[in-house]
Write an enzyme that holds these catalytic residues in place. Sequence first.
Site, mmCIF file in Angstrom:
data_model
loop_
_atom_site.group_PDB
_atom_site.id
_atom_site.type_symbol
_atom_site.label_atom_id
_atom_site.label_comp_id
_atom_site.label_asym_id
_atom_site.label_seq_id
_atom_site.Cartn_x
_atom_site.Cartn_y
_atom_site.Cartn_z
ATOM 1 N N SER A 81 -122.951 12.143 -15.492
ATOM 2 C CA SER A 81 -122.423 12.817 -14.608
ATOM 3 C C SER A 81 -123.331 13.677 -13.543
ATOM 4 O O SER A 81 -122.695 14.208 -12.548
ATOM 5 C CB SER A 81 -121.508 13.825 -15.264
ATOM 6 O OG SER A 81 -120.341 13.517 -15.805
ATOM 7 N N SER A 85 -119.054 13.382 -13.020
ATOM 8 C CA SER A 85 -118.088 14.451 -12.754
ATOM 9 C C SER A 85 -118.906 15.539 -11.458
ATOM 10 O O SER A 85 -118.143 16.319 -11.309
ATOM 11 C CB SER A 85 -117.745 15.218 -13.824
ATOM 12 O OG SER A 85 -118.795 15.756 -14.580
ATOM 13 N N LYS A 142 -122.405 23.484 -9.387
ATOM 14 C CA LYS A 142 -121.091 22.923 -10.108
ATOM 15 C C LYS A 142 -120.249 23.947 -10.475
ATOM 16 O O LYS A 142 -120.870 24.777 -11.301
ATOM 17 C CB LYS A 142 -121.654 21.751 -10.957
ATOM 18 C CG LYS A 142 -120.510 21.116 -11.386
ATOM 19 C CD LYS A 142 -120.805 19.919 -12.401
ATOM 20 C CE LYS A 142 -119.718 19.113 -12.912
ATOM 21 N NZ LYS A 142 -120.397 18.003 -14.045
#
Length: 433
Positions: free
Chosen positions: A184, A160, A82
Amino acid sequence: MLSEDILFSPVRELSKLVKSKKITSTELTKAYLDRLEKYGAKLGAVATITADLALQQAAQADKEIRAGKYRGLLHGIPYGVKDLCATKDIPTTWGAAPYRNQVFDYDATVVKKLRDAGAVLAAKLQMVELAGGMGYNSADASYTGPTRTPWNLDYWSGGSSSGPGAAVAAALVPFAIGSETSGSILTPCAFSGVSGLRPTYGLVSRYGAMALCWTLDKLGPMCRTADDCGIVLEAIAGYDPNDETSVKRPFRYSGQSSTKRRYRIGVIKGTYERVQPEVKANFEASIEKLRSFCDITMDVEFPDFPWGQIVGTIVSAEGASAFVDLIESGKLAELQNPNDRWGGYSGMMVFAVDYLHAMRVRKIARKAMHEWLSKFDAVIAPTRSTVSYPINTTFNQAYPGIMSGPAVIGGTNAVGVPAVCVPNGFGQNNLPT
C-alpha cells in the site's frame, strides 16, 4: 506567488530555500494550501485540509529559523499524512463512512515526531477504506470515491495510500506519510510516479495509526525522490514505548554512500519477463543504469514459499479481529466498495489452525529470506507488472493475461524487510512505471 518549479522541488531543495531565508515557511505553506484547495477534490486525494494548524506551525517555524534555531531539513516543510494516523482534534476517517466523524484527542507518534522536526501538517490525505483490509476490487473503495493519478484522471492513483500518492505527484504537498501492509506504499508510488519507502517492520512506531494487521502494518514516507525518503525516515524512525513492536535502534541518513565498493544487486527471476512491454523496457534500462556502479546478477530465484496464502491468511484473520465490532454491528454495509461489505465476514471464518500454520511457515520463510538476502546488497524487480488500472473497471479485468504484480511485494512484507520504489519512465496512456 511561488513558481511551480519550486513547488515540484524535492524536500532537500526546499529546505535549502527555507534555511537560507530565500522563502519563508509561511509562503511555502500558503502555496501548497492553494494547490490542495485547487486540485485536492479533483484528484479525490484530500480528506481534510488543516489550514489553520498549518499556518500556525509555519509561523512558528519562521520565528525559530529567524532566531537561528534551525531544527533540520524538515523544518518549515509542509506535508500530508494518510488519514489513518490520529491527529488531535482533527477528523481521522480511515477512509470509511462509519468513521467519517471520528476525532481523537492525541497525535500519532509519527505526527508528533514530524512536528518535533519542525514539519508543517497541511492535510490529512484520502485512503482506501480501512486500508483495503476487507478485500476491495475496484478504485471506488473510499467514501469520497476514487483517487486519481495526476498523469491521467481516468486512472487510479493506487491503494491503499491513494491520497498520498496523488498528492505528492501533483505537488499538493512535497512529501507524505503512507502505510503498507502488503503493497500500500509501493503500489500508489508506482501508479502515481513518485518514490516511496516501506521501512523494516518495527523501525517506525505505529502508535496512533489504525491497526489493520498488527504483524504486518508499517508506516513510511512517500516523496519526490528516494533521497527525500531517507530524510523523512530519519525523522520518524526510532523506539516508542507506546509501540511494543518498535525497535530500539535509530536510523541515520547522510544522503551519501558510505563506501566506494561496487554494490551487489540481484535481479529477481520471474518478475520482469511477463509484464507490460513498457514496464519491461524501462526496467531493463534501469538495470543498465545500475551496471555503472553495481555488480548485477541476473535471474535470481526468489525463495519458494506460498506467499499469497501466508499474507492472505494473516491479513484476513488479524483484520477481522481488528474490526470485529464493525463487522458484528452490521455497519460493513455502509462501506463504499461491494467487496468490502462482506469481506470482513469471510475473514472471521479463518480457522485458528490456519492462522497459526501461516505464522509458523512465516517464521521458516523469514530465516530463508535472511539467508537469501545476505548474498546481495539489494534485490530488484518491477514494482508493478502494469501501469495503473482504469477507474471504471475491476482490477482483475484491467489487463487480462498479465500477472497483477510480483509476488515479492507480498513475500517481503511477510518477513518484514524494507523496500524502496522509484519511478523509471512511462508506459501506456502516459502512465508512470
